[in-house]
Scaffold this motif. Structure first.
Motif, PDB file in Angstrom:
ATOM      1  N   THR A  44       0.817  -1.225   0.000  1.00  0.00           N
ATOM      2  CA  THR A  44       0.000   0.000   0.000  1.00  0.00           C
ATOM      3  C   THR A  44       0.851   1.276   0.000  1.00  0.00           C
ATOM      4  OG1 THR A  44      -1.643  -1.198   1.311  1.00  0.00           O
ATOM      5  CG2 THR A  44      -1.878   1.188   1.238  1.00  0.00           C
ATOM      6  N   TYR A  45       1.955   1.266   0.775  1.00  0.00           N
ATOM      7  CA  TYR A  45       2.744   2.486   0.993  1.00  0.00           C
ATOM      8  C   TYR A  45       3.511   2.950  -0.239  1.00  0.00           C
ATOM      9  CZ  TYR A  45       1.955   0.245   5.495  1.00  0.00           C
ATOM     10  OH  TYR A  45       1.388  -0.428   6.542  1.00  0.00           O
ATOM     11  N   GLY A  46       3.543   2.115  -1.276  1.00  0.00           N
ATOM     12  CA  GLY A  46       4.141   2.546  -2.535  1.00  0.00           C
ATOM     13  C   GLY A  46       3.464   3.785  -3.089  1.00  0.00           C
ATOM     14  N   ALA A  47       2.228   4.014  -2.666  1.00  0.00           N
ATOM     15  CA  ALA A  47       1.485   5.209  -3.093  1.00  0.00           C
ATOM     16  C   ALA A  47       2.202   6.491  -2.689  1.00  0.00           C
ATOM     17  CB  ALA A  47       0.079   5.184  -2.492  1.00  0.00           C
ATOM     18  N   LEU A  48       3.088   6.382  -1.672  1.00  0.00           N
ATOM     19  CA  LEU A  48       3.826   7.555  -1.200  1.00  0.00           C
ATOM     20  C   LEU A  48       5.192   7.684  -1.874  1.00  0.00           C
ATOM     21  CD1 LEU A  48       2.924   7.098   2.560  1.00  0.00           C
ATOM     22  CD2 LEU A  48       2.413   9.149   1.234  1.00  0.00           C
ATOM     23  N   GLY A  49       5.467   6.824  -2.845  1.00  0.00           N
ATOM     24  CA  GLY A  49       6.785   6.858  -3.459  1.00  0.00           C
ATOM     25  C   GLY A  49       7.831   6.185  -2.590  1.00  0.00           C
ATOM     26  N   ALA A  50       7.386   5.206  -1.804  1.00  0.00           N
ATOM     27  CA  ALA A  50       8.286   4.388  -0.987  1.00  0.00           C
ATOM     28  C   ALA A  50       8.372   3.000  -1.625  1.00  0.00           C
ATOM     29  CB  ALA A  50       7.740   4.268   0.432  1.00  0.00           C
ATOM     30  N   PHE A  51       9.414   2.221  -1.273  1.00  0.00           N
ATOM     31  CA  PHE A  51       9.423   0.808  -1.640  1.00  0.00           C
ATOM     32  C   PHE A  51       8.870   0.062  -0.439  1.00  0.00           C
ATOM     33  CE2 PHE A  51      11.062  -3.470  -1.414  1.00  0.00           C
ATOM     34  CZ  PHE A  51      10.822  -3.946  -2.692  1.00  0.00           C
ATOM     35  N   ALA A  52       7.756  -0.622  -0.619  1.00  0.00           N
ATOM     36  CA  ALA A  52       7.135  -1.333   0.497  1.00  0.00           C
ATOM     37  C   ALA A  52       6.657  -2.674   0.011  1.00  0.00           C
ATOM     38  CB  ALA A  52       5.976  -0.528   1.054  1.00  0.00           C
ATOM     39  N   GLY A  72       3.994  -2.027  -5.505  1.00  0.00           N
ATOM     40  CA  GLY A  72       3.346  -1.093  -6.414  1.00  0.00           C
ATOM     41  C   GLY A  72       3.885   0.274  -6.049  1.00  0.00           C
ATOM     42  N   VAL A  73       4.045   1.154  -7.011  1.00  0.00           N
ATOM     43  CA  VAL A  73       4.638   2.446  -6.659  1.00  0.00           C
ATOM     44  C   VAL A  73       4.104   3.556  -7.559  1.00  0.00           C
ATOM     45  CG1 VAL A  73       6.707   2.183  -8.121  1.00  0.00           C
ATOM     46  CG2 VAL A  73       6.834   3.582  -6.028  1.00  0.00           C
ATOM     47  N   ILE A  74       3.975   4.738  -6.956  1.00  0.00           N
ATOM     48  CA  ILE A  74       3.598   5.942  -7.690  1.00  0.00           C
ATOM     49  C   ILE A  74       4.618   7.014  -7.310  1.00  0.00           C
ATOM     50  CG2 ILE A  74       1.847   7.763  -7.941  1.00  0.00           C
ATOM     51  CD1 ILE A  74      -0.274   5.577  -7.254  1.00  0.00           C
ATOM     52  N   ALA A  75       5.234   7.630  -8.296  1.00  0.00           N
ATOM     53  CA  ALA A  75       6.249   8.658  -8.010  1.00  0.00           C
ATOM     54  C   ALA A  75       5.613   9.817  -7.249  1.00  0.00           C
ATOM     55  CB  ALA A  75       6.874   9.145  -9.311  1.00  0.00           C
ATOM     56  N   PRO A  76       6.303  10.313  -6.220  1.00  0.00           N
ATOM     57  CA  PRO A  76       5.748  11.410  -5.427  1.00  0.00           C
ATOM     58  C   PRO A  76       5.601  12.685  -6.266  1.00  0.00           C
ATOM     59  CG  PRO A  76       7.693  10.467  -4.375  1.00  0.00           C
ATOM     60  CD  PRO A  76       7.622   9.894  -5.745  1.00  0.00           C
ATOM     61  N   ASP A  77       4.545  13.433  -5.995  1.00  0.00           N
ATOM     62  CA  ASP A  77       4.338  14.725  -6.660  1.00  0.00           C
ATOM     63  C   ASP A  77       3.794  15.716  -5.628  1.00  0.00           C
ATOM     64  OD1 ASP A  77       1.769  13.886  -6.248  1.00  0.00           O
ATOM     65  OD2 ASP A  77       1.229  13.681  -8.355  1.00  0.00           O
TER      66      ASP A  77
END
Lengths: 417, 165
Positions: free
Chosen positions: A126-134, A224-229
């Motif tokens: 879930t925390y990949g949404a913050l641009g972390a590797f989790a 899962g990951v999303i680059a931080p913006d």
């Protein structure tokens, strides 16, 4: 390099890494819950460890069978609590500080962009949404993480998922991730990283981004990951004193596959039993009567999710014979939902409102299904026996579809009401 | 490791809820967990399984939850090895960490039938199906995975690091 490769390289103290190689990374946070921590604690002791590597970087969250469903569950929770006290673990909470792990950890600012996190829970992604590797691990890996503050990883190849177009009314993040899993299958991203991008992701708030990354594991992904913006950075403001490390994939980053999803024609999705990949558009579901609805879980238990469900339920009533259970993801969300009048709206429309728990998602308690019963849920899995009896059924959908189904007494979209 | 046993065969995407349902997770006792192993998809497994038996399955074995209770239940049920087309990654790590032998061998996973008598030799990298006479070979583990098996799991490896052995 991709953002995932950069995150792992940084935590491994390397300039670069390539997919397929093994790296040892320092950990920013190690998580376990009331199901996985008891084994982790036993293994931690067997390792001969006497203290955790950093009490501020351990989180122990009792959320699966809490409020304790029976004596065994209470015993497991007590074991976790006693260990947390003995080790001085800062991130252990009772009652009004608590909630579902993957909701409260980001809410409390414990994960920020740049972090590398392992959790003995598969939805740690879930925390990949913050641009972390989790990523999720088992109890023994979590025990080693608690003892050493390190974990080994095989650097994964990355699948790029690009969401284009404009979302139709009633279509949300849950539909985006269900659609993807339907396209690539439950093993479609096995051992790989899923990197979500595109204009639809850019326009999505954090709640939706958490929902998408939460279900990366349902395609078999490592993370899962999303680059931080700007959305990410303004969301973490006031939640942490730590400095975020904002990384992004290079223009020439190498992807093993690119999946493009045009959202302009996308309708709300429903995953049929017994795999999350069995997705269909809500208009193609047919006549599927239901006994129970669950709105909540680490996938869709955030305030935004409750607001979406409330929009559908306002002025309507849950169908006769249907149990609709609403579960705010944390005490804080429960309180906010109460202040904003959502709880009253749910109760008046015939829903039950539970204290925060993972409970029914995994058939633990608070809404277990009997043989032959059928539920639609905003949870993340619909395996055989997931919510109770092996001959019960779970359909997965977004909060608005779950709410509309509660009103209709059968699976329905908001436009069908 | 060399082991011989009868095969219990399953399909693709055998998830950890099928291996051990969540309702049984309020314990960490391996014997108790083993008593419910595979229950929701194969209620007779627990009655049928003999020490040394082998599970053969398709793609993505052990998908879903991170619960280590799944490989623990399989191991405590007496299963000597799991052969699959491939494994879900958390299950794979967990099995290596607790010392449950797992083998990726698509040919064997396809060809071996339920009830066959099979010998697995992880040192030689061979699988022999005595019932059909077929033989298969598989790639030995490499990297950290091989080191884990060599050390006897993650606990002894960490003990080495902490100097507590």
């Amino acid at each position: 390099m991709t953002i995932t490769e950069k995150l792992l390289a940084r935590a491994a103290g390397r300039d670069e890494v390539t997919p397929g190689e093994f790296v040892s990374c320092r950990l920013d946070l190690v998580l376990a819950n009331d199901i996985t921590a008891p084994i982790a604690i036993d293994e931690f002791r067997r390792m001969g460890a006497e203290k955790v590597f950093d009490p501020a970087r351990i989180a122990l969250v009792c959320d699966h069978a809490t409020p304790n469903r029976d004596i065994n569950a209470a015993t497991q929770t007590k074991k976790v609590r006693d260990f947390a006290r003995e080790m001085g673990v800062a991130n252990y909470w009772e009652a009004d500080q608590g909630g579902i792990e993957h909701i409260i950890l980001p809410d409390k600012g414990l994960v920020i962009p740049g972090d590398v996190v392992i959790g003995a829970d598969s939805h740690t992604c879930t925390y990949g949404a913050l641009g972390a590797f989790a990523t999720g691990v088992g109890s023994t890996d979590a025990a080693a993480g608690m003892a050493l503050g390190e974990c080994w990883f095989r650097v994964p190849e990355t699948i790029e998922v690009v969401y284009t177009g404009e979302l139709q009314p009633w279509v949300s993040a849950k539909d985006l991730i269900l659609k993807l899993i339907g396209e690539i299958g439950v093993a479609g991203a096995r051992y790989r990283s899923l990197e979500f991008k595109g204009e639809v992701i850019d326009n999505l708030g954090m709640a939706g981004r958490f929902t998408i990354c939460n279900m990366a594991i349902e395609a078999g992904a490592k993370n899962g990951v999303i680059a931080p913006d700007e959305t990410t950075l303004s969301w973490i403001e006031g939640r942490t004193d730590r400095e975020p490390v904002v990384l992004a994939s290079d223009d020439d980053a190498s992807y093993v596959r690119t999946v493009e999803i045009d959202c302009s024609a996308l309708e709300p999705q429903v995953a049929f039993p017994h795999l999350p990949e069995n997705t269909r558009g809500v208009s193609e579901v047919g006549d599927v009567p239901i006994d129970q609805v669950v709105i909540g879980a680490c996938t869709n238990g955030r305030l935004e999710d409750l607001c979406a469900a409330a929009k559908v339920l306002e002025g309507r009533h849950v169908a006769d014979g249907v149990r609709c259970i609403v579960i705010p993801g944390s005490h804080e969300i429960h309180l906010q939902a109460t202040r904003e009048g959502l709880v009253e709206l749910f109760l008046e429309s015939g829903c039950l409102v539970s204290t925060p728990t993972c409970g029914p998602c995994l058939g633990m308690h608070m809404g277990v299904l009997a043989e032959g019963e059928r539920a639609i849920a905003t949870t993340n899995r619909n395996f055989v026996g997931r919510m109770g009896h092996p001959k019960s059924e779970v359909y997965l959908a977004s909060p608005v579809v779950a709410a509309a189904s509660a009103v209709a007494g059968r699976i329905a979209g908001p436009e069908d009401l | 490791m060399k082991a011989t046993g009868r095969v219990h065969k399953y399909g693709d995407h055998i998830d950890t809820d099928a291996i051990i349902a969540a309702r049984y997770l309020s314990t960490t006792d391996p014997i108790e967990l083993a008593g419910h192993c595979m229950q929701d998809i194969d209620a007779e497994f627990v009655e049928r399984v003999e020490p040394g038996d082998i599970i053969v399955a398709g793609e993505n074995f052990g998908c879903g939850s991170s619960r280590e209770h799944a490989p623990i239940a399989i191991k405590a049920a007496g299963v000597s090895a799991v052969i699959a087309r491939n494994f879900a990654r958390i299950f794979y790590r967990n099995a290596l960490n607790i010392g449950l032998p797992i083998i990726e061998c698509p040919e064997a996973a396809e060809a071996i039938n339920a009830g066959d008598e099979v010998t697995v030799d992880t040192d030689e990298g061979t699988i022999v199906d005595h019932t059909t006479g077929e033989e298969f070979s598989f790639q030995p583990l490499t990297g950290v995975a091989a080191e884990l098996v060599e050390a006897g799991g993650l606990v002894p490896m960490v003990q080495e690091r902490l100097g507590t052995r």
